[in-house]
Motif scaffolding. Structure first.
Motif, PDB file in Angstrom:
ATOM      1  N   LYS A   8       0.899  -1.137   0.000  1.00 27.94           N
ATOM      2  CA  LYS A   8       0.000   0.000   0.000  1.00 27.94           C
ATOM      3  C   LYS A   8       0.871   1.102   0.000  1.00 27.94           C
ATOM      4  N   SER A   9       1.410   0.085   0.466  1.00 28.46           N
ATOM      5  CA  SER A   9       2.116  -0.988  -0.218  1.00 28.46           C
ATOM      6  C   SER A   9       1.457  -2.291   0.142  1.00 28.46           C
ATOM      7  N   SER A  10       0.728  -2.772  -0.494  1.00 28.45           N
ATOM      8  CA  SER A  10       0.017  -3.996  -0.306  1.00 28.45           C
ATOM      9  C   SER A  10       0.245  -4.792  -1.545  1.00 28.45           C
ATOM     10  N   VAL A  11      -0.725  -5.685  -1.821  1.00 27.52           N
ATOM     11  CA  VAL A  11      -0.569  -6.368  -3.072  1.00 27.52           C
ATOM     12  C   VAL A  11      -0.946  -5.343  -4.107  1.00 27.52           C
ATOM     13  N   TRP A  12       0.000  -4.905  -4.845  1.00 29.65           N
ATOM     14  CA  TRP A  12      -0.345  -4.029  -5.948  1.00 29.65           C
ATOM     15  C   TRP A  12      -0.260  -4.878  -7.180  1.00 29.65           C
ATOM     16  N   VAL A  34      -6.405   4.155 -13.690  1.00 33.34           N
ATOM     17  CA  VAL A  34      -6.782   5.313 -12.892  1.00 33.34           C
ATOM     18  C   VAL A  34      -6.375   5.097 -11.438  1.00 33.34           C
ATOM     19  N   LYS A  35      -6.583   3.864 -10.942  1.00 35.88           N
ATOM     20  CA  LYS A  35      -6.277   3.540  -9.551  1.00 35.88           C
ATOM     21  C   LYS A  35      -5.925   2.067  -9.453  1.00 35.88           C
ATOM     22  N   LYS A  36      -4.864   1.738  -8.722  1.00 38.81           N
ATOM     23  CA  LYS A  36      -4.445   0.354  -8.536  1.00 38.81           C
ATOM     24  C   LYS A  36      -5.370  -0.372  -7.555  1.00 38.81           C
ATOM     25  N   LEU A  37      -5.636  -1.644  -7.855  1.00 33.88           N
ATOM     26  CA  LEU A  37      -6.344  -2.504  -6.907  1.00 33.88           C
ATOM     27  C   LEU A  37      -5.400  -2.779  -5.745  1.00 33.88           C
ATOM     28  N   ASP A  38      -5.889  -2.639  -4.523  1.00 32.69           N
ATOM     29  CA  ASP A  38      -5.043  -2.774  -3.338  1.00 32.69           C
ATOM     30  C   ASP A  38      -5.721  -3.676  -2.314  1.00 32.69           C
ATOM     31  N   PHE A  39      -5.160  -4.877  -2.097  1.00 32.74           N
ATOM     32  CA  PHE A  39      -5.691  -5.801  -1.096  1.00 32.74           C
ATOM     33  C   PHE A  39      -5.202  -5.464   0.303  1.00 32.74           C
ATOM     34  N   ASN A  40      -4.338  -4.475   0.431  1.00 34.33           N
ATOM     35  CA  ASN A  40      -3.810  -4.051   1.720  1.00 34.33           C
ATOM     36  C   ASN A  40      -3.006  -5.179   2.345  1.00 34.33           C
ATOM     37  N   THR A  41      -3.106  -5.389   3.629  1.00 31.39           N
ATOM     38  CA  THR A  41      -2.321  -6.398   4.339  1.00 31.39           C
ATOM     39  C   THR A  41      -3.063  -7.733   4.345  1.00 31.39           C
ATOM     40  N   VAL A  42      -2.334  -8.822   4.064  1.00 38.87           N
ATOM     41  CA  VAL A  42      -2.920 -10.169   4.111  1.00 38.87           C
ATOM     42  C   VAL A  42      -2.089 -11.046   5.040  1.00 38.87           C
ATOM     43  N   CYS A  66      -7.370 -12.543   3.920  1.00 40.96           N
ATOM     44  CA  CYS A  66      -7.669 -11.124   4.114  1.00 40.96           C
ATOM     45  C   CYS A  66      -7.618 -10.795   5.607  1.00 40.96           C
ATOM     46  N   THR A  67      -7.171  -9.611   5.927  1.00 36.94           N
ATOM     47  CA  THR A  67      -7.149  -9.186   7.326  1.00 36.94           C
ATOM     48  C   THR A  67      -8.416  -8.423   7.675  1.00 36.94           C
ATOM     49  N   TYR A  68      -9.398  -8.492   6.796  1.00 36.98           N
ATOM     50  CA  TYR A  68     -10.686  -7.836   7.000  1.00 36.98           C
ATOM     51  C   TYR A  68     -10.558  -6.322   7.027  1.00 36.98           C
ATOM     52  N   SER A  69      -9.504  -5.830   6.444  1.00 38.50           N
ATOM     53  CA  SER A  69      -9.388  -4.379   6.290  1.00 38.50           C
ATOM     54  C   SER A  69      -9.997  -4.006   4.941  1.00 38.50           C
ATOM     55  N   ILE A  70     -10.025  -2.781   4.663  1.00 33.60           N
ATOM     56  CA  ILE A  70     -10.673  -2.312   3.442  1.00 33.60           C
ATOM     57  C   ILE A  70      -9.798  -2.590   2.223  1.00 33.60           C
ATOM     58  N   VAL A  71     -10.405  -3.171   1.219  1.00 32.70           N
ATOM     59  CA  VAL A  71      -9.758  -3.365  -0.073  1.00 32.70           C
ATOM     60  C   VAL A  71     -10.184  -2.209  -0.966  1.00 32.70           C
TER      61      VAL A  71
END
Length: 165
Positions: A8-12, A34-42, A66-71
């Motif tokens: 988000k370095s997350s999964v970019w 326009v914007k990268k998909l970001d899974f955040n922390t896993v 998933c850490t249940y954070s916002i994707v």
């Protein structure tokens, strides 16, 4: 349980865009991220994380990493000749590290309709009078091999698109 921050370095997700077809009047198709998909922390374990682009929500399961954070959904913009049809196909890729695969799913929205695009399944999208198709990106991130702590990973996908008659 170890967690891994994947950019988000997350999964970019690095997109590989492919198009070499032009319309008769040489109007190229342009695809912009326009914007990268970001899974955040896993979590750093074997499993998967699925972002349903239609529902704009994470789908949780027992094997979820998933850490249940916002994707954050990815967003693309395709610009083509107005009132034409473009075939779009999203392709999955295995990460360079061989530990992660991403199966993209997208929702293409034009003035003429909404089109679900699943991995490795080309879809004909009708382009409206504006020549613009907005694409929301989600999909499934699969961790197929144990990850080490503090490892930064990236996953990629391919996109192929062309005019069709």
């Amino acid at each position: 349980m170890n967690k891994i921050n994947i950019v988000k370095s997350s999964v970019w997700l690095a997109a590989l865009f492919f198009s070499n077809q032009l319309l008769a009047d040489n109007k190229e198709i342009v695809l912009q991220e326009v914007k990268k998909l970001d899974f955040n922390t896993v979590f750093a374990r074997v499993g998967n994380c699925h972002f349903d682009v239609e529902k704009q929500d994470l789908v949780h399961s027992d094997s979820s990493v998933c850490t249940y954070s916002i994707v954050e959904k990815g967003q693309l913009k395709l610009i083509a000749e107005p009132l034409t049809t473009v075939e779009i196909e999203f392709k999955s890729n295995l990460s360079v590290e061989g530990k992660v695969i991403f199966n993209p799913e997208a929702l293409a929205i034009s003035e003429l309709g909404r089109y679900s695009i699943l991995t490795n399944k080309p879809v004909a999208v009708k382009v409206g009078a504006s020549g613009v198709v907005d694409i929301d990106l989600g999909g499934t991130l699969k961790v197929i091999s144990q990850l080490g702590p503090d490892l930064k990973l990236s996953a990629s996908y391919g996109v192929e698109y062309q005019y069709i008659k």
